[in-house]
Design a protein around this motif. Structure first.
Motif, PDB file in Angstrom:
ATOM      1  N   VAL A 115      -1.429   8.415   3.234  1.00  0.00           N
ATOM      2  CA  VAL A 115      -1.106   7.862   4.552  1.00  0.00           C
ATOM      3  C   VAL A 115      -0.514   6.473   4.375  1.00  0.00           C
ATOM      4  CG1 VAL A 115      -2.032   7.176   6.793  1.00  0.00           C
ATOM      5  CG2 VAL A 115      -2.995   9.142   5.617  1.00  0.00           C
ATOM      6  N   LYS A 116       0.553   6.185   5.127  1.00  0.00           N
ATOM      7  CA  LYS A 116       1.129   4.845   5.192  1.00  0.00           C
ATOM      8  C   LYS A 116       0.933   4.376   6.630  1.00  0.00           C
ATOM      9  CE  LYS A 116       5.091   2.324   3.340  1.00  0.00           C
ATOM     10  NZ  LYS A 116       6.415   2.461   2.700  1.00  0.00           N
ATOM     11  N   ALA A 117      -0.262   3.825   6.903  1.00  0.00           N
ATOM     12  CA  ALA A 117      -0.690   3.602   8.282  1.00  0.00           C
ATOM     13  C   ALA A 117       0.101   2.516   8.989  1.00  0.00           C
ATOM     14  CB  ALA A 117      -2.180   3.252   8.304  1.00  0.00           C
ATOM     15  N   ASN A 175       0.928  -0.721   3.669  1.00  0.00           N
ATOM     16  CA  ASN A 175      -0.083  -0.281   2.720  1.00  0.00           C
ATOM     17  C   ASN A 175      -0.162   1.236   2.659  1.00  0.00           C
ATOM     18  OD1 ASN A 175      -1.165  -2.960   2.033  1.00  0.00           O
ATOM     19  ND2 ASN A 175      -1.778  -3.013   4.163  1.00  0.00           N
ATOM     20  N   ASN A 176      -0.376   1.746   1.450  1.00  0.00           N
ATOM     21  CA  ASN A 176      -0.505   3.181   1.223  1.00  0.00           C
ATOM     22  C   ASN A 176      -1.960   3.503   0.894  1.00  0.00           C
ATOM     23  OD1 ASN A 176       2.504   4.316   0.932  1.00  0.00           O
ATOM     24  ND2 ASN A 176       2.409   2.279   0.004  1.00  0.00           N
ATOM     25  N   TYR A 177      -2.500   4.532   1.563  1.00  0.00           N
ATOM     26  CA  TYR A 177      -3.894   4.903   1.368  1.00  0.00           C
ATOM     27  C   TYR A 177      -4.010   6.390   1.045  1.00  0.00           C
ATOM     28  CZ  TYR A 177      -4.665   0.466   3.776  1.00  0.00           C
ATOM     29  OH  TYR A 177      -4.632  -0.839   4.135  1.00  0.00           O
ATOM     30  N   LYS A 178      -4.983   6.697   0.204  1.00  0.00           N
ATOM     31  CA  LYS A 178      -5.331   8.091  -0.063  1.00  0.00           C
ATOM     32  C   LYS A 178      -6.636   8.398   0.651  1.00  0.00           C
ATOM     33  CE  LYS A 178      -7.043   9.601  -4.043  1.00  0.00           C
ATOM     34  NZ  LYS A 178      -7.147  10.039  -5.456  1.00  0.00           N
ATOM     35  N   LEU A 179      -6.619   9.381   1.549  1.00  0.00           N
ATOM     36  CA  LEU A 179      -7.808   9.785   2.290  1.00  0.00           C
ATOM     37  C   LEU A 179      -8.331  11.089   1.711  1.00  0.00           C
ATOM     38  CD1 LEU A 179      -6.671   9.146   5.981  1.00  0.00           C
ATOM     39  CD2 LEU A 179      -7.788   7.566   4.409  1.00  0.00           C
ATOM     40  N   LEU A 198      -3.839   2.458  -2.440  1.00  0.00           N
ATOM     41  CA  LEU A 198      -2.936   2.695  -3.563  1.00  0.00           C
ATOM     42  C   LEU A 198      -1.691   1.805  -3.516  1.00  0.00           C
ATOM     43  CD1 LEU A 198      -3.000   6.606  -3.653  1.00  0.00           C
ATOM     44  CD2 LEU A 198      -4.400   5.014  -4.975  1.00  0.00           C
ATOM     45  N   THR A 199      -1.719   0.799  -2.633  1.00  0.00           N
ATOM     46  CA  THR A 199      -0.519  -0.018  -2.424  1.00  0.00           C
ATOM     47  C   THR A 199      -0.025  -0.641  -3.723  1.00  0.00           C
ATOM     48  OG1 THR A 199      -1.283  -0.515  -0.194  1.00  0.00           O
ATOM     49  CG2 THR A 199       0.457  -1.908  -1.095  1.00  0.00           C
ATOM     50  N   ALA A 200      -0.912  -1.294  -4.459  1.00  0.00           N
ATOM     51  CA  ALA A 200      -0.493  -1.996  -5.681  1.00  0.00           C
ATOM     52  C   ALA A 200       0.076  -1.020  -6.705  1.00  0.00           C
ATOM     53  CB  ALA A 200      -1.686  -2.752  -6.270  1.00  0.00           C
ATOM     54  N   GLU A 201      -0.577   0.155  -6.872  1.00  0.00           N
ATOM     55  CA  GLU A 201      -0.093   1.133  -7.844  1.00  0.00           C
ATOM     56  C   GLU A 201       1.284   1.675  -7.447  1.00  0.00           C
ATOM     57  OE1 GLU A 201      -3.010   0.967  -6.568  1.00  0.00           O
ATOM     58  OE2 GLU A 201      -4.564   1.164  -8.106  1.00  0.00           O
ATOM     59  N   ILE A 202       1.450   1.981  -6.140  1.00  0.00           N
ATOM     60  CA  ILE A 202       2.726   2.531  -5.689  1.00  0.00           C
ATOM     61  C   ILE A 202       3.833   1.489  -5.779  1.00  0.00           C
ATOM     62  CG2 ILE A 202       3.948   3.397  -3.638  1.00  0.00           C
ATOM     63  CD1 ILE A 202       1.423   4.896  -2.908  1.00  0.00           C
ATOM     64  N   VAL A 203       3.508   0.239  -5.406  1.00  0.00           N
ATOM     65  CA  VAL A 203       4.498  -0.840  -5.522  1.00  0.00           C
ATOM     66  C   VAL A 203       4.935  -0.999  -6.974  1.00  0.00           C
ATOM     67  CG1 VAL A 203       4.808  -3.340  -5.360  1.00  0.00           C
ATOM     68  CG2 VAL A 203       3.794  -2.098  -3.454  1.00  0.00           C
ATOM     69  N   LYS A 234       8.634  -0.378  -8.288  1.00  0.00           N
ATOM     70  CA  LYS A 234       9.343  -1.470  -8.952  1.00  0.00           C
ATOM     71  C   LYS A 234       9.851  -1.024 -10.320  1.00  0.00           C
ATOM     72  CE  LYS A 234       8.846  -6.331 -10.241  1.00  0.00           C
ATOM     73  NZ  LYS A 234       7.941  -7.497 -10.268  1.00  0.00           N
ATOM     74  N   ASN A 235       9.057  -0.237 -11.007  1.00  0.00           N
ATOM     75  CA  ASN A 235       9.476   0.258 -12.312  1.00  0.00           C
ATOM     76  C   ASN A 235      10.703   1.161 -12.186  1.00  0.00           C
ATOM     77  OD1 ASN A 235       9.142   0.714 -15.191  1.00  0.00           O
ATOM     78  ND2 ASN A 235       8.395   2.748 -14.642  1.00  0.00           N
ATOM     79  N   VAL A 236      10.719   2.008 -11.133  1.00  0.00           N
ATOM     80  CA  VAL A 236      11.830   2.942 -10.949  1.00  0.00           C
ATOM     81  C   VAL A 236      13.096   2.208 -10.548  1.00  0.00           C
ATOM     82  CG1 VAL A 236      12.695   4.847  -9.543  1.00  0.00           C
ATOM     83  CG2 VAL A 236      10.359   4.909 -10.430  1.00  0.00           C
ATOM     84  N   TYR A 237      12.988   1.399  -9.435  1.00  0.00           N
ATOM     85  CA  TYR A 237      14.237   0.746  -9.000  1.00  0.00           C
ATOM     86  C   TYR A 237      14.643  -0.379  -9.943  1.00  0.00           C
ATOM     87  CZ  TYR A 237      11.414  -2.813  -6.426  1.00  0.00           C
ATOM     88  OH  TYR A 237      10.548  -3.807  -6.065  1.00  0.00           O
TER      89      TYR A 237
END
Length: 434
Positions: free
Chosen positions: A179-181, A185-189, A209-214, A218-221
Motif C-alpha cells: 500500500v502507498k497510503a 511511504n510504502n507499507y506492507k500489510l 518499506l519506504t527506505a528499502e523501496i527508495v 535509486k539503484n535502478v534509475y
C-alpha cells in the motif's frame, strides 16, 4: 443437593435412634443386656464422632484448597496429618499446586516477553479482539498512522478512518498487500489470525518499506542515468565542439544568405547545452552525498530561502507569511541539503499559484515540525500517489526531479514528511524533525 457432611450426620443420628429404640425393648426383658446395649451405643457415637473428624474435616481442608485454586492462589499448601490416606491426597494436592505455580510463572514470563516484543517491534502490530475491535496496538503502528492509543483502542476497525485501516478492511486472513497510503511511504500489510479459547482472532502487521523501496529505485534509475549521461556526453561534447568551431570560422558566414543557417547552428548549440543541464540535474540524484549533520537554525534557513525566492514570488504577486515559534529552532541536518529542500518546495508552491497568493511558513515546537502552506490549485488524489516518484511531473515541461530530490534528502536525514491538499485552496508540505 444434600452435602456429604449432612448425609453422614443424618445417617449416624438415624442409626443410633434405631439402636436406642431397640434397647428399650431389651430394657423390659433383661436389664443387664440393656446396660451393655447402652454402652455399645455410646461407644458407637464416640467412634462416629472420631470418624467424622478423620474423614469430613480433611475434606473440608481440601475444599479450602479448591477455593484457593478457584481464586488462582497457588501458594496454599497443606501439612501432613500422619494419616496415610489423607497424606496421599495432601501430597497429590501439594504437587499439583507446585506444578500450577510453575506453569503460571512460565506463562507470565512468556506473556511479559511477548508484550515487550510487540512493544519494541520495528513492525507495526495491531491485535483485534473477537469482535474485530482494536485490543492492542504497539508504538510503531501508532507512529505509522499518526494517532494516539486512546483514539484507536476498543474501536471497531471498520470505524477507524485512515487509508491503512481502509485497506485492512478489504484483505482477508493470510493475505499480504503493498500500500502507498499517502503517496510517499510504502507499507506492507499482512493479516493473519490465531485461535484463542476456541475462537478466531485477527492481527495485522504493518511494515514500512519506504527506505528499502527508495534504495531499490535509486539503484535502478541511478544505472539508467549513468548510462544516459555517458551516451549524451559522448555525443553532445564532440558535436558542440564541431558546431562552435564552425560558428567561429568567419569565412563561412561572409554573406548574409548564411545567417539563417548560422542561427540554426546556434539554436542547436543552445539545445545541446540545455540537454547537458538536464542530465546534470538527473545526476544530482545519483551523486547525493551522505548528510553531514550539524546544528542548523531552521528559522534562519527559512528566512534566507524566502529572500532568495523573493524576486520570483514578487513576479506573481505572491506574499510570504511567517508563523514561527519564539527563539531559535535548532535541528540536526546538512545545511546545504536542507536549503535545497526548502528551495524546491517553495519553487513548487510558487508554480502552483497562478497569480496573487500566499506561502506560509509555520514551525511548531511541541511536534518539532515545519509546515509550508500555499494557496495554489491543490493536488488531485491521482497526482498525490505519484508526486514523489522519479521522473513524474504535473508540469508540461517538468523533469520530475524537484520532489524526488526532496524525498531523497529527507529520507537520507531520517525525517518524516507529507504533502496533502487540506482544502481546495490550501496545500501543506509537512516535515517532522523529531
Amino acid at each position: 443437593m444434600m452435602r456429604l457432611r449432612t448425609k453422614y450426620i443424618l445417617f449416624v443420628v438415624i442409626l443410633h435412634l434405631v439402636a436406642l429404640v431397640l434397647t428399650y425393648f431389651i430394657f423390659n426383658k433383661d436389664k443387664i443386656w440393656f446396660i451393655v446395649s447402652e454402652v455399645f451405643v455410646i461407644i458407637s457415637i464416640v467412634i462416629a464422632i472420631q470418624l467424622y473428624r478423620q474423614l469430613i474435616q480433611p475434606l473440608k481442608t481440601l475444599m479450602q484448597g479448591v477455593d484457593a485454586i478457584k481464586d488462582r492462589d497457588f501458594n496454599v499448601k497443606f501439612l501432613s496429618t500422619g494419616k496415610h490416606e489423607i497424606d496421599q491426597l495432601t501430597d497429590v494436592y501439594n504437587q499439583m499446586m507446585d506444578e500450577l505455580r510453575t506453569e503460571r510463572t512460565r506463562q507470565e514470563q512468556q506473556h511479559f516477553f511477548l508484550e515487550k516484543l510487540i512493544f519494541t517491534s520495528p513492525t507495526g502490530i495491531v491485535i483485534l479482539d473477537y469482535d474485530d475491535k482494536v485490543q492492542q496496538i504497539n508504538p510503531k503502528a501508532l507512529q505509522i498512522i499518526g494517532s494516539e492509543a486512546n483514539r484507536v483502542l476498543n474501536y471497531p476497525i471498520d470505524k477507524l478512518k485512515h487509508p491503512l485501516f481502509e485497506q485492512i478492511k478489504l484483505i482477508r486472513s493470510g493475505e499480504t498487500v503493498m500500500v502507498k497510503a499517502d503517496g510517499i511511504n510504502n507499507y506492507k500489510l499482512q493479516k493473519s489470525h490465531f485461535i484463542d479459547r476456541g475462537f478466531s482472532r485477527h492481527f495485522i502487521m504493518i511494515e514500512d518499506l519506504t527506505a528499502e523501496i527508495v534504495a531499490a529505485e535509486k539503484n535502478v534509475y541511478g544505472k539508467v542515468i549513468r548510462m544516459m549521461a555517458h551516451e549524451v556526453n559522448n555525443t553532445v561534447g564532440p558535436v558542440n565542439s564541431i558546431m562552435q568551431s564552425a560558428l567561429k570560422t568567419d569565412q563561412l558566414w561572409a554573406g548574409h544568405k548564411f545567417n539563417t543557417l548560422k542561427d540554426a547552428l546556434q539554436v542547436a548549440v543552445d539545445r545541446n547545452q540545455n540537454l547537458n543541464f538536464f542530465m546534470r540535474n538527473f545526476a544530482e540524484l545519483v551523486k547525493l552525498p551522505p548528510a553531514n549533520k550539524q546544528p542548523v537554525n531552521l528559522h534562519h534557513l527559512i528566512t534566507s530561502v524566502a529572500k532568495l525566492m523573493g524576486v520570483k514570488a514578487q513576479e506573481k504577486q505572491i506574499e510570504f507569511e511567517f508563523v514561527l515559534t519564539d527563539g531559535q529552532f535548532t535541528i540536526m541536518a546538512d545545511d546545504q541539503q536542507m536549503e535545497q529542500v526548502l528551495i524546491n518546495i517553495v519553487k513548487n508552491a510558487i508554480e502552483a499559484i497562478e497569480t496573487g497568493g500566499q506561502i506560509t511558513f509555520t514551525t511548531t515546537a511541541n511536534r518539532k515540525s515545519l509546515v509550508i502552506s500555499d494557496t495554489g490549485a491543490g493536488i488531485s488524489p491521482a497526482q498525490t500517489a505519484n508526486l514523489f516518484s522519479p521522473f513524474f511531473s504535473t508540469k508540461k515541461d517538468g523533469q520530475g526531479i524537484g520532489l524526488t530530490l526532496v524525498r531523497e534528502i529527507l529520507v537520507n536525514h531520517g525525517f518524516d514528511f507529507s504533502l496533502k491538499t487540506i482544502t481546495r485552496e490550501k496545500t501543506d508540505f509537512t516535515i517532522t524533525f523529531s
